[in-house]
Write an enzyme that holds these catalytic residues in place. Structure first.
Site, PDB file in Angstrom:
ATOM      1  N   ARG A 140       1.030  -0.764  -0.029  1.00 46.23           N
ATOM      2  CA  ARG A 140      -0.079  -0.157   0.201  1.00 46.23           C
ATOM      3  C   ARG A 140       0.840   2.181   0.296  1.00 46.23           C
ATOM      4  NH1 ARG A 140      -3.460  -2.104  -1.320  1.00 46.23           N
ATOM      5  NH2 ARG A 140      -5.735  -2.787  -0.792  1.00 46.23           N
ATOM      6  N   HIS A 160      -0.599   1.029  -9.560  1.00 49.13           N
ATOM      7  CA  HIS A 160      -1.386   0.373  -8.819  1.00 49.13           C
ATOM      8  C   HIS A 160      -2.056  -1.020  -9.856  1.00 49.13           C
ATOM      9  CE1 HIS A 160      -3.410  -0.443  -4.891  1.00 49.13           C
ATOM     10  NE2 HIS A 160      -3.439  -1.319  -4.942  1.00 49.13           N
TER      11      HIS A 160
HETATM   12  P1  NDP Z   1      -2.137 -11.621   4.650  1.00 45.08           P
HETATM   13  O1  NDP Z   1      -3.072 -10.884   6.301  1.00 45.08           O
HETATM   14  O2  NDP Z   1      -2.144 -12.612   3.481  1.00 45.08           O
HETATM   15  O3  NDP Z   1      -1.013 -11.109   4.954  1.00 45.08           O
HETATM   16  C1  NDP Z   1      -0.351  -9.970   5.608  1.00 45.08           C
HETATM   17  C2  NDP Z   1       1.401 -10.435   6.030  1.00 45.08           C
HETATM   18  O4  NDP Z   1       1.744  -8.947   6.821  1.00 45.08           O
HETATM   19  C3  NDP Z   1       1.227 -11.075   7.092  1.00 45.08           C
HETATM   20  O5  NDP Z   1       2.432 -11.872   7.311  1.00 45.08           O
HETATM   21  C4  NDP Z   1       1.334 -10.447   8.533  1.00 45.08           C
HETATM   22  O6  NDP Z   1       1.500 -11.096   9.520  1.00 45.08           O
HETATM   23  C5  NDP Z   1       1.872  -9.028   8.134  1.00 45.08           C
HETATM   24  N1  NDP Z   1       1.884  -8.584   8.639  1.00 45.08           N
HETATM   25  C6  NDP Z   1       0.908  -7.059   9.766  1.00 45.08           C
HETATM   26  N2  NDP Z   1       0.876  -6.793  10.200  1.00 45.08           N
HETATM   27  C7  NDP Z   1       1.957  -6.576  10.784  1.00 45.08           C
HETATM   28  C8  NDP Z   1       3.094  -5.657  11.177  1.00 45.08           C
HETATM   29  N3  NDP Z   1       2.378  -5.123  12.376  1.00 45.08           N
HETATM   30  N4  NDP Z   1       4.574  -6.097  11.722  1.00 45.08           N
HETATM   31  C9  NDP Z   1       5.186  -6.991  11.037  1.00 45.08           C
HETATM   32  N5  NDP Z   1       4.317  -8.296  10.504  1.00 45.08           N
HETATM   33  C10 NDP Z   1       3.041  -7.467   9.698  1.00 45.08           C
HETATM   34  O7  NDP Z   1      -2.274 -10.373   3.113  1.00 45.08           O
HETATM   35  P2  NDP Z   1      -1.817 -11.078   1.663  1.00 45.08           P
HETATM   36  O8  NDP Z   1      -0.660 -11.527   2.451  1.00 45.08           O
HETATM   37  O9  NDP Z   1      -2.902 -11.178   0.809  1.00 45.08           O
HETATM   38  O10 NDP Z   1      -1.945  -8.972   1.556  1.00 45.08           O
HETATM   39  C11 NDP Z   1      -0.860  -8.271   1.790  1.00 45.08           C
HETATM   40  C12 NDP Z   1      -1.248  -6.431   1.313  1.00 45.08           C
HETATM   41  O11 NDP Z   1      -0.649  -6.735  -0.275  1.00 45.08           O
HETATM   42  C13 NDP Z   1      -2.613  -6.871   1.535  1.00 45.08           C
HETATM   43  O12 NDP Z   1      -3.324  -6.409   2.512  1.00 45.08           O
HETATM   44  C14 NDP Z   1      -3.368  -5.241   0.452  1.00 45.08           C
HETATM   45  O13 NDP Z   1      -2.599  -3.879   1.273  1.00 45.08           O
HETATM   46  C15 NDP Z   1      -1.390  -5.842  -0.546  1.00 45.08           C
HETATM   47  N6  NDP Z   1      -2.114  -5.908  -1.993  1.00 45.08           N
HETATM   48  C16 NDP Z   1      -1.744  -4.827  -3.465  1.00 45.08           C
HETATM   49  C17 NDP Z   1      -2.594  -5.096  -3.798  1.00 45.08           C
HETATM   50  C18 NDP Z   1      -1.592  -4.709  -5.567  1.00 45.08           C
HETATM   51  O14 NDP Z   1      -2.458  -4.455  -6.251  1.00 45.08           O
HETATM   52  N7  NDP Z   1      -0.867  -3.733  -4.726  1.00 45.08           N
HETATM   53  C19 NDP Z   1      -2.918  -6.632  -5.232  1.00 45.08           C
HETATM   54  C20 NDP Z   1      -3.421  -6.923  -3.565  1.00 45.08           C
HETATM   55  C21 NDP Z   1      -3.113  -7.361  -2.214  1.00 45.08           C
HETATM   56  P3  NDP Z   1       1.191 -12.334  10.008  1.00 45.08           P
HETATM   57  O15 NDP Z   1       1.350 -13.365   8.676  1.00 45.08           O
HETATM   58  O16 NDP Z   1       1.926 -12.611  11.564  1.00 45.08           O
HETATM   59  O17 NDP Z   1      -0.518 -12.270  10.424  1.00 45.08           O
HETATM   60  C1  OXD Z   2      -6.509  -5.498  -3.154  1.00 43.44           C
HETATM   61  C2  OXD Z   2      -5.388  -4.186  -4.430  1.00 43.44           C
HETATM   62  O1  OXD Z   2      -6.123  -4.787  -2.375  1.00 43.44           O
HETATM   63  O2  OXD Z   2      -6.211  -4.566  -5.013  1.00 43.44           O
HETATM   64  O3  OXD Z   2      -6.449  -6.535  -3.750  1.00 43.44           O
HETATM   65  O4  OXD Z   2      -4.893  -3.176  -4.323  1.00 43.44           O
END
Ligand code: NDP
Ligand code: OXD
Length: 313
Positions: free
Chosen positions: A228, A276
């Protein structure tokens, strides 16, 4: 439980396609028409208007059309119903492609060669094995783990950082605040795949970038952010690129989107920008899964891919 109606409030991702596919199976109301409709049971949303959902007395669940849910938590009038987010093979595949593409491009000097070509320069920098480079993935969740396993198969050393301990075979894993600096100190290419929460906002700042490792054949540290935009400080990235703290960056997300035309990132020679677009939600893949979840919920089964409200993702 009776078949519930859907309120659709999607401000990107081609709302008409979501409408068409959802309406093939259920009654769908387009916002703002249904804002107080007691027959609405589900809201399917992307960046919906604040307080839109607070007037729905019989709302059962909110479905995000993306993996990230920061757009939902931005609503001050968010009802306390379950929130379902996207976890889907095709979205994961898109993100893996993006991460691997950007890592390989930086590793194989793509930026240098693109700059050399118009000047007709025939110069080859030294080649290094992938194993000399460590890619550190901030956010070892669904998307981070999938990208990590392909990077491992290409021979990169892979590190992962998460909030809680997330062991993964072949990956050096780090967790929580205590693990952050050791993780950064062992990382040459930083890939950010974190969700945006109050804890992660602004985390990718100058101080963090300073901690990256710089002893590799890349000639410096690299940042790739597809999580993000508000995880990062755009101005700190420009500063880090200008003073050599960062060698290059690939950015898919920005503090303000679309990226303002006045941003110095647009014309920075060390930056590769995508709008994005790392992993786009495809309604043809995601709507059937949403409808299946609604049907299952009405049969008394549990919803899957629920957001943890306390953690904020
Ligand atoms: P998940 O919820 O599966 O994974 C998130 C990861 O981040 C987990 O490992 C989590 O830790 C870690 N995390 C969260 N908060 C913290 C913190 N404070 N400190 C350290 N680690 C942290 O999400 P996804 O993998 O499915 O997606 C990740 C992000 O990708 C989405 O939230 C979105 O913002 C972004 N995204 C962007 C897209 C784009 O097109 N640019 C498309 C899709 C998604 P833990 O494993 O311990 O819970
Ligand atoms: C998502 C994105 O969060 O596209 O899936 O950013």
């Amino acid at each position: 439980m009776e078949k519930g109606k859907i309120l659709l409030a999607v401000t990107a991702f081609h709302p008409q396609r979501w409408h068409q596919l959802l309406a093939a199976e259920r009654e769908v109301v387009l916002e703002p028409a249904g804002a107080n409709d007691p027959s609405i049971a589900y809201a399917v949303v992307w960046k919906h208007k604040p307080n839109l959902l607070s007037g729905l007395p019989n709302l059962r669940a909110i479905f995000s059309v993306g993996a990230g849910v920061d757009h939902i938590f931005a609503d001050p009038g968010l009802p306390g119903v379950p929130i379902v987010r996207v976890v889907a093979d095709n979205l994961t595949q898109y993100m893996t492609e993006y991460v691997v593409w950007r890592v390989l491009d930086h590793h194989r000097h793509g930026m240098l060669y693109r700059a050399q070509q118009p000047k007709k320069i025939w110069h080859e920098p030294p080649q290094r094995p992938a194993g000399d480079i460590s890619v550190g993935i901030m956010g070892l969740g669904h998307l981070g783990r999938a990208a990590a396993s392909v990077l491992l198969s290409l021979g990169f050393a892979v590190n992962g950082w998460s909030r809680t301990e997330r062991p993964m075979k072949g990956v050096s894993t780090y967790a929580g605040e205590a693990g952050l600096i050791p993780f950064l100190n062992a990382t040459d290419i930083l890939v950010v795949l974190l969700p945006l929460t109050p804890q992660t906002q602004g985390i990718v700042n100058y101080g963090l970038l300073k901690e990256l490792r710089r002893r590799n054949g890349l000639g410096g540290a690299v940042l790739i952010n597809a999580g993000r935009g508000r995880l990062q400080k755009d101005a700190d990235i420009v500063r880090a690129l200008d003073d050599g703290t960062l060698k290059e960056a690939s950015l898919d997300v920005f503090e303000v989107e679309p990226l303002p035309k006045t941003s110095p990132l647009w014309s920075h020679p060390k930056v590769f920008i995508t709008p994005h677009a790392a992993a786009t939600s495809d309604p043809a893949h995601l709507v059937p899964a949403m409808l299946r979840q609604m049907d299952a919920f009405e049969r008394g089964e549990k919803l899957e891919n629920l957001v943890d409200r306390e953690a904020g993702y």
